[in-house]
Enzyme design. Structure first.
Site, PDB file in Angstrom:
ATOM      1  N   SER A 188       0.803  -1.223   0.000  1.00  0.00           N
ATOM      2  CA  SER A 188       0.000   0.000   0.000  1.00  0.00           C
ATOM      3  C   SER A 188       0.834   1.271   0.000  1.00  0.00           C
ATOM      4  CB  SER A 188      -0.943   0.003   1.197  1.00  0.00           C
ATOM      5  OG  SER A 188      -0.220  -0.076   2.408  1.00  0.00           O
TER       6      SER A 188
ATOM      7  N   HIS B 290      -4.835  -3.097  -3.229  1.00  0.00           N
ATOM      8  CA  HIS B 290      -4.331  -2.181  -4.262  1.00  0.00           C
ATOM      9  C   HIS B 290      -4.057  -2.887  -5.595  1.00  0.00           C
ATOM     10  CE1 HIS B 290      -3.996   1.023  -1.302  1.00  0.00           C
ATOM     11  NE2 HIS B 290      -3.697   0.041  -0.467  1.00  0.00           N
TER      12      HIS B 290
ATOM     13  N   LYS C 222     -11.360   0.821  -2.976  1.00  0.00           N
ATOM     14  CA  LYS C 222     -10.294   1.520  -3.709  1.00  0.00           C
ATOM     15  C   LYS C 222     -10.662   1.542  -5.197  1.00  0.00           C
ATOM     16  CE  LYS C 222      -7.247   0.416   0.085  1.00  0.00           C
ATOM     17  NZ  LYS C 222      -7.537   1.578   0.922  1.00  0.00           N
TER      18      LYS C 222
HETATM   19  C1  LIG Z   1      -3.437  -3.308   1.948  1.00  0.00           C
HETATM   20  C2  LIG Z   1      -4.692  -2.838   2.589  1.00  0.00           C
HETATM   21  N1  LIG Z   1      -5.513  -3.732   3.158  1.00  0.00           N
HETATM   22  C3  LIG Z   1      -6.668  -3.379   3.724  1.00  0.00           C
HETATM   23  C4  LIG Z   1      -7.067  -2.071   3.756  1.00  0.00           C
HETATM   24  C5  LIG Z   1      -8.344  -1.734   4.441  1.00  0.00           C
HETATM   25  O1  LIG Z   1      -9.404  -1.698   3.546  1.00  0.00           O
HETATM   26  P1  LIG Z   1     -10.714  -0.849   3.894  1.00  0.00           P
HETATM   27  O2  LIG Z   1     -10.390   0.566   3.600  1.00  0.00           O
HETATM   28  O3  LIG Z   1     -11.768  -1.423   3.033  1.00  0.00           O
HETATM   29  O4  LIG Z   1     -10.987  -1.056   5.351  1.00  0.00           O
HETATM   30  C6  LIG Z   1      -6.255  -1.097   3.160  1.00  0.00           C
HETATM   31  C7  LIG Z   1      -6.591   0.335   3.111  1.00  0.00           C
HETATM   32  O5  LIG Z   1      -7.360   0.948   3.668  1.00  0.00           O
HETATM   33  C8  LIG Z   1      -5.049  -1.489   2.565  1.00  0.00           C
HETATM   34  O6  LIG Z   1      -4.226  -0.580   2.005  1.00  0.00           O
END
Ligand SMILES: Cc1ncc(COP(=O)(O)O)c(C=O)c1O
Length: 384
Positions: free
Chosen positions: A182, A210, A240
């Site tokens: 990320s 991502h 996203k």
């Molecule tokens: C790699 C990763 N996993 C999980 C999440 C969490 O997802 P969510 O925003 O749907 O809670 C994020 C970002 O927010 C992320 O960058």
């Protein structure tokens, strides 16, 4: 009561002194690209809306129609009365997209990892996590009560050494990583990780937050390895590239059946709002059918890295590492003055000494603006 206020005020002052305090900036997004902050219109390179679908007319129309039919909220947990029909449709679509038998939709990506990992491993088990994996993977691992180990970033040999040393002392083992990291934008070597996991009977979890919509013809990081990566647990987010909200796990039917009867963040949390599920379904239509759309964020990121003289982008996320937190804030403020929103990312989100500008490229970024940003970053921030 005073001790509570003193505690909080002291903490905030300490963070402020190190330029690590976080504050919320009101931001208005009325399209998928431009934002308004403090009365200024800025081109955003900080939204994860990689395909600009948050504002796509078909996606918005689907969300509005779902509110009309199913209401604003789900009303209860999915296991009680919150399991409205769109959720099963969404699960079928996600499973098809990822090539698995089944899927389970959660309230968010964070909730998904917090539910999945502790359902599968616990005390007596082992959980190995890449050192740069997302906070919610680490949180899920900690919550599980399994013995946690951290392997060096993308270092398959290190993971293997840890498994060789420890695997036999544990009943089950789970290995978890971001598929596309990320904050760094690089891909995990899912092919090699899956070989090691097979050899040591460890269950590999890929967080594709991502990757979906951006790499592997829009199918995500596992697809980018063209059949060479065998990943039994593919989770991700609908917030996203999909432009909506929610999380998911794609896996075999027995695993999904088990998760649906066990994951606490599914059982004890209200289902995601119908508008989010409907928006995600409409967005997946576009992701599945429009290859030009899903190829665009990476193409924009590569145009940027070429022009800025940085290593070639491998995803839509490009880090520009500046070092200290203050320098990252100053760089961000400088770009804001030039009409760009590029938020500074500081510890503890990234390791100490690696504060950075994190750029997220989207399908709709105008090419001339990408070139102008690259020029500013190369000459004024990197000093090249
Ligand atoms: C790699 C990763 N996993 C999980 C999440 C969490 O997802 P969510 O925003 O749907 O809670 C994020 C970002 O927010 C992320 O960058």
């Amino acid at each position: 009561m005073h001790s509570l206020q003193d505690f909080a005020a002291e903490k905030v002052a300490g963070l402020e002194a190190r330029r690590l305090r976080r504050t919320l900036a009101e931001t208005t997004r009325t399209d998928g690209l431009w934002v308004e902050r403090d009365g200024r219109r800025l081109l955003s390179f900080s939204c994860n809306d990689y395909l600009n679908l948050t504002h796509h007319p078909a996606v918005k129309a689907a969300a509005i129609a779902a509110v009309e039919t199913y209401g604003a909220g789900a009303g209860a947990s999915r296991l009680v009365t919150g399991n409205y029909p769109l959720l099963e449709q969404l699960e079928k679509r996600l499973a098809r997209l990822k090539g698995t038998d089944a899927a389970c939709v959660f309230g968010s990506g964070y909730l998904a990892n917090l539910g999945i990992i502790p359902s599968l491993v616990g005390p007596g088990d082992l959980v190995a996590v890449d050192e740069l994996a997302h906070a919610c993977i680490r949180a899920g691992a900690k919550l599980s009560g399994a013995e946690g180990v951290v392997f060096r970033h993308n270092d398959v040999a290190h993971l293997e050494a840890l498994l060789r040393e420890r695997r036999q002392r544990h009943r089950h083992a789970l290995v978890a990583t971001d598929g596309v990291f990320s904050m760094d934008g690089d891909l995990a070597p899912l092919d090699l990780l899956s070989d090691v996991c097979r050899a040591w009977d460890a269950w590999l979890l890929n967080d594709d937050a991502h990757g979906l919509g951006v790499v592997g013809q829009g199918r995500g990081a596992v697809r980018a390895f063209e059949g060479r990566a065998d990943v039994p647990l593919q989770m991700g987010t609908l917030s996203k590239a999909v432009g909506a909200y929610g999380g998911y796990l794609c896996a075999s039917k027995p695993v999904v059946d088990f998760i649906k009867t066990r994951a606490r963040t599914l059982i004890y949390s209200t289902a995601l709002p119908p508008a989010a599920a409907a928006a995600a379904l409409a967005a997946l239509d576009l992701i599945e059918s429009d290859e030009r759309l899903t190829a665009a964020p990476l193409a924009k990121a590569r145009a940027f890295t070429r022009a800025a003289g940085l290593p070639e982008a491998t995803s839509a996320v490009v880090p520009v590492i500046v070092g200290e937190a203050g320098a990252a804030l100053d760089a961000s403020r400088f770009l804001e003055g030039k009409g760009f929103l590029v938020v500074a990312i500081r510890p503890p989100t990234v390791p100490e000494g690696t504060a950075r500008l994190r750029l997220a490229f989207t399908a709709g970024h105008p090419e001339d603006e990408v070139a102008r940003l690259a020029d500013l970053i190369r000459t004024r921030i990197l000093g090249r």
